[in-house]
Write a protein that holds these residues in place. Structure first.
Motif, short mmCIF file in Angstrom:
data_model
loop_
_atom_site.label_atom_id
_atom_site.label_comp_id
_atom_site.label_asym_id
_atom_site.label_seq_id
_atom_site.Cartn_x
_atom_site.Cartn_y
_atom_site.Cartn_z
N PHE A 213 65.22 43.22 14.48
CA PHE A 213 64.97 42.20 13.47
C PHE A 213 65.81 40.96 13.73
O PHE A 213 65.34 39.82 13.59
CB PHE A 213 65.27 42.77 12.07
N THR A 214 67.08 41.16 14.13
CA THR A 214 67.95 40.01 14.44
C THR A 214 67.42 39.25 15.64
O THR A 214 67.38 38.01 15.65
CB THR A 214 69.38 40.50 14.71
N SER A 215 67.01 39.98 16.67
CA SER A 215 66.47 39.33 17.86
C SER A 215 65.21 38.53 17.53
O SER A 215 65.03 37.39 17.98
CB SER A 215 66.16 40.39 18.92
N GLU A 216 64.32 39.12 16.71
CA GLU A 216 63.11 38.40 16.33
C GLU A 216 63.41 37.14 15.53
O GLU A 216 62.72 36.13 15.67
CB GLU A 216 62.21 39.33 15.51
N GLY A 217 64.44 37.17 14.70
CA GLY A 217 64.82 35.98 13.95
C GLY A 217 65.27 34.85 14.86
O GLY A 217 64.86 33.69 14.68
N PHE A 218 66.13 35.16 15.85
CA PHE A 218 66.58 34.12 16.79
C PHE A 218 65.40 33.59 17.62
O PHE A 218 65.27 32.37 17.83
CB PHE A 218 67.66 34.68 17.71
N ILE A 219 64.53 34.49 18.09
CA ILE A 219 63.41 34.08 18.93
C ILE A 219 62.44 33.19 18.15
O ILE A 219 61.89 32.21 18.67
CB ILE A 219 62.70 35.32 19.50
N GLU A 220 62.23 33.53 16.86
CA GLU A 220 61.33 32.71 16.04
C GLU A 220 61.86 31.29 15.90
O GLU A 220 61.10 30.32 16.03
CB GLU A 220 61.18 33.37 14.66
N LYS A 221 63.13 31.14 15.65
CA LYS A 221 63.72 29.81 15.52
C LYS A 221 63.64 29.04 16.84
O LYS A 221 63.36 27.83 16.86
CB LYS A 221 65.19 29.93 15.08
N ILE A 222 63.90 29.72 17.93
CA ILE A 222 63.88 29.04 19.23
C ILE A 222 62.45 28.66 19.62
O ILE A 222 62.22 27.58 20.19
CB ILE A 222 64.53 29.96 20.30
N ASP A 223 61.48 29.53 19.29
CA ASP A 223 60.08 29.20 19.60
C ASP A 223 59.61 27.96 18.84
O ASP A 223 58.83 27.15 19.36
CB ASP A 223 59.18 30.38 19.26
N ASP A 224 60.06 27.80 17.59
CA ASP A 224 59.71 26.60 16.85
C ASP A 224 60.17 25.34 17.57
O ASP A 224 59.48 24.31 17.56
CB ASP A 224 60.34 26.65 15.45
N ILE A 225 61.32 25.42 18.20
CA ILE A 225 61.85 24.26 18.92
C ILE A 225 61.08 24.03 20.21
O ILE A 225 60.65 22.91 20.51
CB ILE A 225 63.36 24.47 19.21
N ILE A 226 60.88 25.08 20.97
CA ILE A 226 60.26 24.93 22.29
C ILE A 226 58.80 24.48 22.18
O ILE A 226 58.34 23.60 22.92
CB ILE A 226 60.36 26.26 23.07
N LEU A 227 58.06 25.08 21.24
CA LEU A 227 56.62 24.81 21.16
C LEU A 227 56.31 23.49 20.48
O LEU A 227 55.29 22.85 20.80
CB LEU A 227 55.92 25.96 20.42
N LYS A 228 57.14 23.07 19.54
CA LYS A 228 56.84 21.83 18.80
C LYS A 228 57.25 20.58 19.56
O LYS A 228 56.62 19.52 19.40
CB LYS A 228 57.55 21.87 17.44
N PHE A 229 58.30 20.65 20.35
CA PHE A 229 58.71 19.46 21.10
C PHE A 229 57.72 19.19 22.23
O PHE A 229 57.23 20.12 22.88
CB PHE A 229 60.12 19.65 21.67
N PRO A 230 57.39 17.93 22.48
CA PRO A 230 56.41 17.62 23.53
C PRO A 230 56.95 17.92 24.92
O PRO A 230 58.15 17.77 25.19
CB PRO A 230 56.16 16.12 23.35
N LYS A 231 56.04 18.32 25.79
CA LYS A 231 56.38 18.53 27.20
C LYS A 231 56.11 17.22 27.94
O LYS A 231 54.96 16.76 27.99
CB LYS A 231 55.56 19.68 27.79
N ILE A 232 57.13 16.66 28.51
CA ILE A 232 57.03 15.32 29.09
C ILE A 232 55.97 15.27 30.19
O ILE A 232 55.22 14.30 30.30
CB ILE A 232 58.41 14.86 29.63
N ASP A 233 55.89 16.31 31.00
CA ASP A 233 54.95 16.27 32.13
C ASP A 233 53.49 16.30 31.69
O ASP A 233 52.60 15.94 32.47
CB ASP A 233 55.22 17.46 33.07
#
Length: 709
Positions: A52-72
């Motif tokens: 559960f702790t791992s899923e919480g950290f991964i969920e927060k990190i995924d929000d950052i990675i997927l929402k920010f634009p990919k420059i390329d």
């Protein structure tokens, strides 16, 4: 293509992320392990806690990675803009660090879950859980700087304007303080800061305006100084990237009064230096602040410099002033407030029509004729005369009449065989029925003709307001009132077309002529020709700027002709497809709306090339030519109807001949029977007399034959 990034969630710093995830873990997985529990239960509890702790950290990190634009993956303009504002490599490293942290947390989860599966005691499982959560927390704490940087980028990205690289664009550029922001504020409603000093604009600003029913975006760029691009700062590079990467028309502003602090010679020199960026773009040099000084008042040296710019290929020039709106690119003329808001009205109408269509399809049958017939409540009382009704029948009559007018009829008002024969039950709505009606070529031909007429009407509708404003100086209220005249034509046409057509149909029936449904299409032809005459008049009246009264008269003809044609065609469809009236009318409306949409989209494009007169003349002639299909339908239907009448007459004649022959035969047979009867009577009489004679002759010879006689 993503054009805005306002939906990126807030990026928490490392401490906030730890607090959020660990507190949620404690809340969702409270400690329920006690001494004496079986080891399998203890392992399952701590496994769940680590996961559960791992899923919480991964969920927060995924929000950052997927929402920010990919420059390329961005458009070159946005890519270079982000490189200038945020330094591309730093941005990529920060996102890579966050992505790496996600991988490490997943690895920690797998390793410690594997160990927990073989835990031997409560103490050992608890220590493994603490070690797993501790390692995850250490990984997150190392993201302190990347998370802070990404939060700053997120805040700045949210403030960037939404610039579409693929739409119609005006890029406004030039030296600082030459009037670029004032111009943007004039032609659009953008809230741009305007100050009497240089470098007021430090980033890109976007405004939108409509011109001749086309949407444009205008981009105000920061001022550019005449120096190499290597020496330009981030503010100037935003302008360079906008000029270089956006498919646009370039508006290069020059200050003839030199109040901007730069001479005309310096402004011309800057134009020549950045001209390579204008390749394959339209360029308009705007000589601003003409209210202070005009070009003809400059000295000859400056005039020659400006003319050297004007003489280049693909460069046009205009003098303007943002103070008195002089020659403001005519862009302001196309930017009325109504040009934006009328689109919302059409959107609302489309939504309401879709809702109404859905309700109609779900609730109403194909046609209500099977329930109410022709709308006469006398069917409910058995077609009796009103003066012969009983009190109960009178109540039933008025109750049925009220239901017909107010709604609420759920079953046929009469069960008589005549009613059920005249108004049969419609089929259920299905795609097969639509295809069946589409195959009825007569309805299709009539619909195409009316669809072309709708294209003429909507070409008139979308041009009337602008022509009244541009050619006759009407204001908003005047333009709105201008639609009253064609609207009155629509109302009058609606009220008169049905009554007149019904009157003539009754007259033709009394004269005992060959009557067929297509005869109503005569009134459609009248309506189409009336609209065509009105359309031709309207186009040439606008072309030669004839009195506005003449324009309104022509618009009246267009409106009244439209309703005559549409009402006649709709009535015809209901007569041809009695059990599928709704389907037939909906198909006709779909064809009409398609014609209206196409005409509305291309009207001004063709008017700009051909002129109003020739455009409306050509469109009206096209509509008039389409009546050939209506005449074909009428001719074919008349032939079929005439053939049926002849066949019926032939059958009647044959039946009458058969009846006369049978009558003659019957008479002949009667005569034969009478003759046979007479001959039989004669024979019978002869037989009666013959035994007496024989007895007298034979009695003396053979007395023993008396018994035989």
């Amino acid at each position: 293509m993503q054009l805005t990034w306002k939906d990126i969630p807030t990026v928490p710093n490392s401490n906030d992320m730890l607090d959020i995830v660990l507190n949620r873990t404690q809340r969702k997985t409270p400690t329920i392990v006690r001494p004496g529990f079986k080891i399998q239960r203890i392992r399952a509890f701590y496994l769940r806690k680590v996961k559960f702790t791992s899923e919480g950290f991964i969920e927060k990190i995924d929000d950052i990675i997927l929402k920010f634009p990919k420059i390329d993956d961005l458009h070159p303009f946005h890519k270079d803009l982000m490189d200038t504002l945020y330094e591309k490599n730093h941005y990529k490293i920060s996102l890579a660090s966050v992505s790496k942290a996600k991988t490490l947390i997943e690895q920690v989860e797998r390793d410690y879950c594997r160990l927990l599966k073989f835990g031997q005691s409560l103490f050992q499982c608890k220590q493994l859980k603490r070690a797993a959560l501790g390692r995850m927390a250490t990984i997150v704490k190392k993201l302190k700087d990347p998370l802070v940087y990404l939060e700053q980028v997120r805040q700045h990205l949210g403030r960037l304007p939404m610039i579409d690289p693929n739409t119609r664009t005006l890029v406004i550029c030039g030296y600082p303080n030459v009037g670029k922001s004032s111009f943007l504020r004039k032609i659009t409603k953008a809230d741009v800061e305007v100050q009497p000093y240089a470098f007021t604009t430090k980033s890109l600003f976007v405004g939108h305006f409509d011109y001749k029913h086309l949407r444009f975006q205008a981009i105000d760029t920061p001022g550019i100084l005449d120096r190499p691009t290597e020496e330009m700062n981030n503010i100037e590079m935003q302008s360079i990237y906008a000029i270089a990467h956006l498919r646009s028309c370039i508006l290069y502003f020059m200050d003839l009064s030199e109040q901007c602090g730069f001479s005309i010679e310096a402004q011309v020199k800057l134009f020549h230096n950045i001209k390579p960026l204008f390749q394959n773009k339209s360029v308009l040099v705007v000589l601003n602040k003409s209210d202070i000084i005009r070009m003809e008042h400059l000295d000859q040296a400056n005039i020659d410099l400006i003319n050297s710019v004007k003489q280049m290929d693909g460069v046009e020039m205009i003098e303007t002033s943002c103070i008195n709106d002089e020659d403001l690119l005519a862009g302001k003329n196309g930017n009325g407030n109504g040009d934006v808001h009328w689109r919302w009205l059409f959107l609302i109408l489309v939504i309401l029509n879709c809702i109404g269509l859905g309700i109609t399809i779900i609730i109403l049958p194909e046609t209500c004729r099977s329930l109410v017939g022709n709308g006469d409540p006398i069917w409910a009382i058995g077609l009796k005369k009103l003066n012969t009704l009983t009190p109960e029948e009178t109540k039933l009559f008025f109750r049925t009449r009220m239901k017909i007018h107010l709604g609420g009829i759920l079953k046929p008002i009469s069960e008589s065989s005549k009613f059920l024969e005249l108004y049969e039950k419609p089929p259920t709505i299905s795609l097969r029925n639509y295809i069946k009606v589409l195959k009825m070529k007569y309805i299709l031909l009539v619909s195409v003709s009316v669809g072309l007429q709708f294209s003429l009407y909507y070409a008139f509708v979308v041009t009337l307001s602008h022509e009244l404003k541009d050619n006759y100086g009407f204001k908003n209220m005047g333009m709105a009132a201008g639609y009253v005249v064609p609207g009155s034509g629509l109302i009058i046409g609606t009220l008169t077309s049905g009554r007149i057509s019904d009157k003539f149909m009754k007259k033709w029936i009394k004269e005992d002529k060959v009557i067929y449904p297509e005869k109503r299409l005569i009134f459609q032809l009248i309506g189409i020709y009336t609209s065509c005459i009105g359309g031709i008049m309207y186009g040439w009246f606008l072309q030669f700027h004839v009195s506005v009264v003449a324009v309104f008269i022509s618009s009246f003809f267009v409106g009244i002709g439209l309703t005559w044609a549409t009402n006649s065609s709709t009535t015809y469809a209901s007569l041809i497809a009695k059990a599928q009236t709704g389907t037939a009318v909906s198909i006709m409306n779909a064809i009409r709306n398609a014609g209206a949409a196409i005409s509305s989209g291309i009207a001004y494009i063709l008017i700009n090339k051909m002129g109003c007169g020739w455009f409306f003349t050509g469109l009206s002639l096209l509509v008039a030519i389409s009546t050939v299909s209506v005449l074909y339908v009428m001719n074919q239907s008349y032939k079929k109807c005439l053939t049926k009448e002849l066949e019926k007459a032939h059958i009647d004649k044959k039946l009458s001949d058969n009846i006369s022959v049978s009558t003659i035969n019957l008479n002949n047979s009667d005569n034969k029977e009478e003759k046979e009867q007479k001959s039989n009577n004669i024979k019978h009489n002869k037989l009666k007399t013959m035994p007496l004679r024989n007895q007298s002759k034979t009695s003396s010879i053979t007395p023993s034959n008396d018994r035989l006689v």
